[in-house]
Design an enzyme around this catalytic site. Sequence first.
Site, PDB file in Angstrom:
ATOM      1  N   ASN A   1       5.481  -1.030  -2.404  1.00  0.00           N
ATOM      2  CA  ASN A   1       7.335  -1.006  -2.734  1.00  0.00           C
ATOM      3  C   ASN A   1       7.435  -1.662  -1.984  1.00  0.00           C
ATOM      4  OD1 ASN A   1       7.583   2.216  -3.971  1.00  0.00           O
ATOM      5  ND2 ASN A   1       5.693   2.332  -2.732  1.00  0.00           N
TER       6      ASN A   1
ATOM      7  N   HIS B   1       0.933  -7.030   6.488  1.00  0.00           N
ATOM      8  CA  HIS B   1       2.099  -7.324   5.821  1.00  0.00           C
ATOM      9  C   HIS B   1       2.153  -8.874   5.778  1.00  0.00           C
ATOM     10  CE1 HIS B   1       1.962  -3.711   2.904  1.00  0.00           C
ATOM     11  NE2 HIS B   1       1.543  -2.697   4.072  1.00  0.00           N
TER      12      HIS B   1
HETATM   13  N1  LIG Z   1       9.034   2.320   0.889  1.00  0.00           N
HETATM   14  C1  LIG Z   1       7.920   2.188   1.158  1.00  0.00           C
HETATM   15  O1  LIG Z   1       7.487   1.395   2.386  1.00  0.00           O
HETATM   16  C2  LIG Z   1       6.371   2.973   1.448  1.00  0.00           C
HETATM   17  C3  LIG Z   1       6.863   3.896  -0.392  1.00  0.00           C
HETATM   18  N2  LIG Z   1       5.728   4.769  -0.335  1.00  0.00           N
HETATM   19  C4  LIG Z   1       6.094   5.300  -1.927  1.00  0.00           C
HETATM   20  O2  LIG Z   1       6.284   6.644  -1.307  1.00  0.00           O
HETATM   21  C5  LIG Z   1       6.421   7.162  -2.433  1.00  0.00           C
HETATM   22  C6  LIG Z   1       5.657   8.999  -1.108  1.00  0.00           C
HETATM   23  O3  LIG Z   1       4.885   8.525  -0.886  1.00  0.00           O
HETATM   24  P1  LIG Z   1       3.518   9.596   0.205  1.00  0.00           P
HETATM   25  O4  LIG Z   1       4.310  10.450   0.679  1.00  0.00           O
HETATM   26  O5  LIG Z   1       2.717   8.690   0.653  1.00  0.00           O
HETATM   27  O6  LIG Z   1       3.717  10.227  -0.885  1.00  0.00           O
HETATM   28  P2  LIG Z   1       2.037  11.288  -1.401  1.00  0.00           P
HETATM   29  O7  LIG Z   1       0.920  11.821  -2.093  1.00  0.00           O
HETATM   30  O8  LIG Z   1       1.144  11.708   0.643  1.00  0.00           O
HETATM   31  O9  LIG Z   1       3.164  12.687  -1.361  1.00  0.00           O
HETATM   32  C7  LIG Z   1       3.677  12.845  -2.548  1.00  0.00           C
HETATM   33  C8  LIG Z   1       3.759  14.130  -2.494  1.00  0.00           C
HETATM   34  O10 LIG Z   1       4.491  14.536  -3.837  1.00  0.00           O
HETATM   35  C9  LIG Z   1       5.088  15.947  -4.586  1.00  0.00           C
HETATM   36  N3  LIG Z   1       5.305  15.695  -5.227  1.00  0.00           N
HETATM   37  C10 LIG Z   1       4.774  15.775  -6.575  1.00  0.00           C
HETATM   38  N4  LIG Z   1       4.667  16.204  -7.876  1.00  0.00           N
HETATM   39  C11 LIG Z   1       5.675  16.554  -7.290  1.00  0.00           C
HETATM   40  C12 LIG Z   1       6.864  16.842  -8.484  1.00  0.00           C
HETATM   41  N5  LIG Z   1       6.691  16.797  -9.813  1.00  0.00           N
HETATM   42  N6  LIG Z   1       7.997  17.442  -7.707  1.00  0.00           N
HETATM   43  C13 LIG Z   1       8.129  17.413  -6.162  1.00  0.00           C
HETATM   44  N7  LIG Z   1       7.593  17.129  -5.417  1.00  0.00           N
HETATM   45  C14 LIG Z   1       6.127  16.489  -5.837  1.00  0.00           C
HETATM   46  C15 LIG Z   1       2.755  16.275  -3.635  1.00  0.00           C
HETATM   47  O11 LIG Z   1       1.940  17.069  -4.303  1.00  0.00           O
HETATM   48  P3  LIG Z   1       0.888  17.887  -4.442  1.00  0.00           P
HETATM   49  O12 LIG Z   1      -0.045  16.887  -2.430  1.00  0.00           O
HETATM   50  O13 LIG Z   1       0.983  18.750  -4.448  1.00  0.00           O
HETATM   51  O14 LIG Z   1       0.399  17.021  -5.452  1.00  0.00           O
HETATM   52  C16 LIG Z   1       3.154  15.155  -2.110  1.00  0.00           C
HETATM   53  O15 LIG Z   1       3.363  16.294  -1.395  1.00  0.00           O
HETATM   54  C17 LIG Z   1       5.269   7.264  -3.373  1.00  0.00           C
HETATM   55  O16 LIG Z   1       5.785   6.567  -4.439  1.00  0.00           O
HETATM   56  C18 LIG Z   1       4.642   5.518  -2.066  1.00  0.00           C
HETATM   57  O17 LIG Z   1       3.882   4.941  -3.107  1.00  0.00           O
HETATM   58  C19 LIG Z   1       4.375   4.647  -0.048  1.00  0.00           C
HETATM   59  C20 LIG Z   1       4.709   3.648   1.374  1.00  0.00           C
HETATM   60  C21 LIG Z   1       5.755   2.751   1.873  1.00  0.00           C
HETATM   61  O1  LIG Z   2       4.170  -0.027   0.229  1.00  0.00           O
HETATM   62  C1  LIG Z   2       4.021   0.488   0.301  1.00  0.00           C
HETATM   63  O2  LIG Z   2       3.956   1.318  -0.921  1.00  0.00           O
HETATM   64  C2  LIG Z   2       3.025   1.428   1.048  1.00  0.00           C
HETATM   65  C3  LIG Z   2       2.433   0.496   2.139  1.00  0.00           C
HETATM   66  O3  LIG Z   2       1.804  -1.066   1.714  1.00  0.00           O
HETATM   67  C4  LIG Z   2       2.019   0.546   3.636  1.00  0.00           C
HETATM   68  O4  LIG Z   2       2.254   1.288   3.666  1.00  0.00           O
HETATM   69  O5  LIG Z   2       2.050   0.155   4.447  1.00  0.00           O
END
Ligand SMILES: NC(=O)C1=CN([C@@H]2O[C@H](COP(=O)(O)OP(=O)(O)OC[C@H]3O[C@@H](n4cnc5c(N)ncnc54)[C@H](OP(=O)(O)O)[C@@H]3O)[C@@H](O)[C@H]2O)C=CC1
Ligand SMILES: O=C([O-])CC(=O)C(=O)O
Length: 270
Positions: free
Chosen positions: A191, A221
Amino acid sequence: MSRTLTVGIAGLGAIGLHLARALDAGVEGLSLHSVAARDHDKARANLSGFRKMPAITDLAGLAEADIVVEAAPASIFEEVAKAAIAKGRIFVPSSCGALLPRMHLVEEARRTGARIIVPTGALLGLDAVRAAAEGDVASVTIETRKPPRGLVGAPYLEQHKIDVLAVTDEKKLVFKGNAFDAAQGFPANVNVAAALALAGIGPRKTMIEIWADPHVTRNTHTIRVEAASARLTMTIENVPSEENPRTGKITPLSILACLRGLTSTLKVGS
Ligand SMILES: NC(=O)C1=CN([C@@H]2O[C@H](COP(=O)(O)OP(=O)(O)OC[C@H]3O[C@@H](n4cnc5c(N)ncnc54)[C@H](OP(=O)(O)O)[C@@H]3O)[C@@H](O)[C@H]2O)C=CC1
Ligand SMILES: O=C([O-])CC(=O)C(=O)O
């Protein structure tokens, strides 16, 4: 006096739960309104120690809040985004790679008065990249190095039959291309490249290398920008979170800082 903005959070994982805890502990100008989770019983257990229990709602229900933070799998990004944008809310996406093929949402936000605020997330220096992009920019590149387990499950690796867990000796370049294609192939891993692309010269011109590196313990990164105004070289080394090794621990903190900037009287950085 500015009013308190309410916050709804989609997803209670590595990002969402940490952010919810911080908001519950108290942040001036912000109040945790609601959360959406896949498993409501698990959510109730996770929220049990909270000072003030937020509503547990479905994804559409989050749009009752002033600010909707998406912190869920990219697969449900559109559902969260659409509801928030339709109601003219401030939408803060974590899965910002999922925004790249959905730029029509920006048009929709223009129509409804919603705002889409992409946080710096696991990256750094987007203020400088945005500033440079107000002038001429020749190139923007990002090199991402992650411990192999931080890349597991990416569709691109599965399609190309690359077993990153077998990378135990020499680091391996698993992807080289533009940020748009990287976001499709690695929706849960880069992301950062999407955010960089949106800050700078766009997803087709922003180039990325993704390395599976058994010698790093941190999600690392390095951004390089060659611009008429400045040359930028910046590296961030993120400690992977316990809950999700793909996600750096700084990410919920970055989103919190972003939300604080929406209400604070003194705001530092552009
Ligand atoms: N912008 C950035 O720099 C970054 C972005 N990200 C992105 O952020 C997003 C979240 O990351 P992260 O918190 O690590 O992910 P996680 O997998 O730790 O958490 C995601 C959560 O969403 C829940 N979930 C799944 N399906 C649903 C639904 N239908 N409705 C509501 N909740 C739901 C999951 O529940 P359950 O566990 O019960 O399935 C889980 O608790 C990801 O797409 C990731 O790639 C991450 C890091 C950096
Ligand atoms: O960009 C992302 O999705 C997550 C990532 O690389 C980081 O947390 O360093």
